[in-house]
Design a protein around this motif. Structure first.
Motif, PDB file in Angstrom:
ATOM      1  N   ASP A 260       3.442   7.526  -2.520  1.00  0.00           N
ATOM      2  CA  ASP A 260       4.096   8.824  -2.417  1.00  0.00           C
ATOM      3  C   ASP A 260       3.516   9.687  -1.305  1.00  0.00           C
ATOM      4  N   THR A 262       2.957  11.493   2.165  1.00  0.00           N
ATOM      5  CA  THR A 262       3.891  11.948   3.196  1.00  0.00           C
ATOM      6  C   THR A 262       3.615  11.231   4.518  1.00  0.00           C
ATOM      7  N   PRO A 263       4.620  11.114   5.401  1.00  0.00           N
ATOM      8  CA  PRO A 263       4.425  10.434   6.692  1.00  0.00           C
ATOM      9  C   PRO A 263       3.279  11.023   7.515  1.00  0.00           C
ATOM     10  N   GLN A 266       0.043   9.956   6.090  1.00  0.00           N
ATOM     11  CA  GLN A 266      -0.175   8.528   6.335  1.00  0.00           C
ATOM     12  C   GLN A 266      -0.867   8.304   7.677  1.00  0.00           C
ATOM     13  N   LEU A 304       9.658   0.292   0.591  1.00  0.00           N
ATOM     14  CA  LEU A 304       9.434   1.555   1.288  1.00  0.00           C
ATOM     15  C   LEU A 304       9.284   1.329   2.791  1.00  0.00           C
ATOM     16  N   LYS A 307      12.672   0.803   4.323  1.00  0.00           N
ATOM     17  CA  LYS A 307      13.390   2.079   4.460  1.00  0.00           C
ATOM     18  C   LYS A 307      12.758   2.985   5.512  1.00  0.00           C
ATOM     19  N   GLY A 308      11.569   2.639   5.978  1.00  0.00           N
ATOM     20  CA  GLY A 308      10.892   3.450   6.979  1.00  0.00           C
ATOM     21  C   GLY A 308      10.092   4.607   6.429  1.00  0.00           C
ATOM     22  N   SER A 309       9.877   4.647   5.112  1.00  0.00           N
ATOM     23  CA  SER A 309       9.148   5.763   4.513  1.00  0.00           C
ATOM     24  C   SER A 309       7.663   5.452   4.292  1.00  0.00           C
ATOM     25  N   PHE A 310       7.251   4.218   4.596  1.00  0.00           N
ATOM     26  CA  PHE A 310       5.829   3.872   4.515  1.00  0.00           C
ATOM     27  C   PHE A 310       5.475   3.030   5.729  1.00  0.00           C
ATOM     28  N   ARG A 311       4.388   3.397   6.416  1.00  0.00           N
ATOM     29  CA  ARG A 311       4.005   2.748   7.660  1.00  0.00           C
ATOM     30  C   ARG A 311       3.506   1.321   7.425  1.00  0.00           C
TER      31      ARG A 311
END
Length: 478
Positions: A260, A262-263, A266, A304, A307-311
């Motif tokens: 969870d 945030t970018p 991260q 994730l 979807k591009g929400s986790f590096r």
């Protein structure tokens, strides 16, 4: 012993052998400034072999041009007598043939003085990673072949007899002392924090375990919580504040719900993992972290990342040591152990001694999918004990109510599947009649319930009398 020799209670991470005192001192300070410590130094190469035999370092740096014992001879003996320890050659000689000869002798890397700071640090870190990997492979091989835990007391709080859980424990013993991050994955309630505690307990790190749930933290709060801030960094920052990174120095920092993050946060965590540095809010001077990072999530990080929400780079940094904890529904052999333990705990807490569970309860709960896993099982037991009024046998009614309330409809099953191969309603060939479907469901419920009509009726969402009537009708028709 040379006065430049670093005195330390623990074995040196790096041994540097060079006849130039200034070079030894400068390189040692450089490595320690990048968090690579302790570093031992020797001016006399003749002392190196004795030192390594008594106190094996993780890697060695040697000069080539030294009196008494030439560097190439020292390299040959080190590689022969200590093949698992990487040796980096660092010298002013730019002779290509010499470099080739050293690499053939087994040198891990060949650096030409003056060496750029980033090049030296990168080479040393790479050598340390290789050494750690070799050591972990050896420990894993020994552990898996023996099939025994060396420190079962470290897992005393985790009740299990399941084979996959024992394998997880063996892996933890193998990687506990590694400085690399560990990533714990598993559904809610499987005990990820207890696994993190076991890792820290076996790590033998001097610092403490510090836990933070990063879910819901925006970038500013994440940075302030982990990295701290300087006085005046923002409105209300009246004095310097240490972050959790500092509080967990020489220990373990456990980041829960990492999926969870945030970018922006991260990126900051990635920097911390890559070079061990961070910036307190309001400061432009980096600080070094000596904390070991353990992260956990109940989310699917692969999805994730898609979807591009986790590096991806953060995922690979975090998962140096991945641990997947199986859900309770796949550990049916643990149910009797857990049920009995939680019953004793709840009975003692509520002053209701002597309670026993009916044998049917084990079978009933073995067919339940436990979305909340071990945490949910504990809550179910405590709820049942709280509601219990008479007799020594615990009532099953509260358990049946929960199972009935969570029965999923056929449409939900068709949409979601069971997570292991698609829908639970697969209809190959001839489409069944309603009677065929009813017969199948009754047979399957009886099979899963161990031919216990009460359990089968609970699974079907009908009363026991209704099930008994339908079974009698089927017998008459056949």
């Amino acid at each position: 012993m040379n006065p430049l020799q670093t005195q330390t209670a623990q074995p040196p991470l790096v041994l540097f052998v060079d006849d130039e005192a200034d070079e030894l001192l400068a390189t040692r300070y450089l490595l320690e400034a990048h968090g690579i410590a302790p570093v031992a130094t020797l001016e006399d190469p003749r002392e190196a072999l004795t030192f390594v035999a008594a106190t094996p370092p993780a890697m060695i740096i040697i000069d080539l041009i030294m009196p008494h014992l030439p560097g190439q001879q020292l390299l040959t003996r080190l590689v022969r007598e200590h093949p698992s320890v990487p040796v980096v050659v660092m010298t002013a000689s730019q002779d290509v043939e010499t470099a080739i000869a050293c690499m053939k002798e087994g040198a891990f890397d060949y650096l030409i003085k003056p060496v750029e700071e980033s090049r030296l640090v990168s080479s040393v870190r790479h050598a340390l990673e290789v050494c750690a990997l070799r050591r972990h492979i050896g420990v894993l091989r020994h552990t898996l072949l023996n099939q025994k835990l060396k420190h079962p007391e470290a897992f005393a709080g985790i009740l299990t007899r399941h084979g996959k859980m024992i394998s997880v424990f063996q892996y933890i013993e193998a990687i506990a002392e590694s400085p690399e991050p560990a990533l714990i994955t598993g559904e809610t309630g499987v005990g990820k924090e207890m696994i993190a505690e076991a890792i820290h307990r076996l790590s033998r790190r001097a610092g403490r375990l510090v836990t933070v749930n990063v879910a819901g933290l925006d970038d500013t709060l994440f940075s302030d919580t982990l990295f701290g801030h300087m006085k005046g960094a923002f409105s209300g920052a009246e004095k310097d504040r240490e972050g959790l990174i500092t509080q967990s120095s020489e220990g373990t920092l456990f980041l829960d719900e990492i999926g969870d993050l945030t970018p922006a946060s991260q990126v900051k965590l990635l920097r911390l993992l890559q070079d061990g540095t961070y910036y307190p809010l309001g400061s432009d001077i980096p600080k070094l972290s000596r904390a070991r990072i353990v992260a956990a999530t109940n989310r699917n990080l692969q999805q994730l990342m898609t979807k591009g929400s986790f590096r991806q780079d953060l995922f690979f940094r975090l998962s140096s040591h991945p641990l997947e904890i199986p859900p309770l529904r796949k550990r049916a052999d643990d149910l009797p152990l857990l049920i009995d333990f939680f019953l004793q705990e709840a009975s003692a807490a509520m002053d209701k001694p002597g309670l026993r569970v009916p044998e049917e309860l084990y079978t009933l709960l073995s067919v339940y999918h436990f979305p909340g896993n071990v945490r949910e099982l504990r809550a179910l037991i405590f709820n049942a004990v709280a509601k219990h009024r008479f007799g020594a046998i615990l009532s099953m009614e509260s358990f049946k109510e929960v199972i009935l309330a969570t029965q999923r409809t056929p449409r939900e099953n068709l949409d979601e599947g069971d997570g292991e191969g698609g829908s639970c309603l697969e209809i190959p060939g001839r489409f069944p009649t309603l009677k065929d479907a009813e017969d199948f469901l009754i047979q399957e419920a009886m099979r899963r319930g161990g031919n216990n009509q009460g359990i089968a009726a609970t699974l079907l969402g009908i009363s026991r009398q209704t099930l008994n009537y339908r079974l009698s009708t089927r017998r008459r028709e056949s």
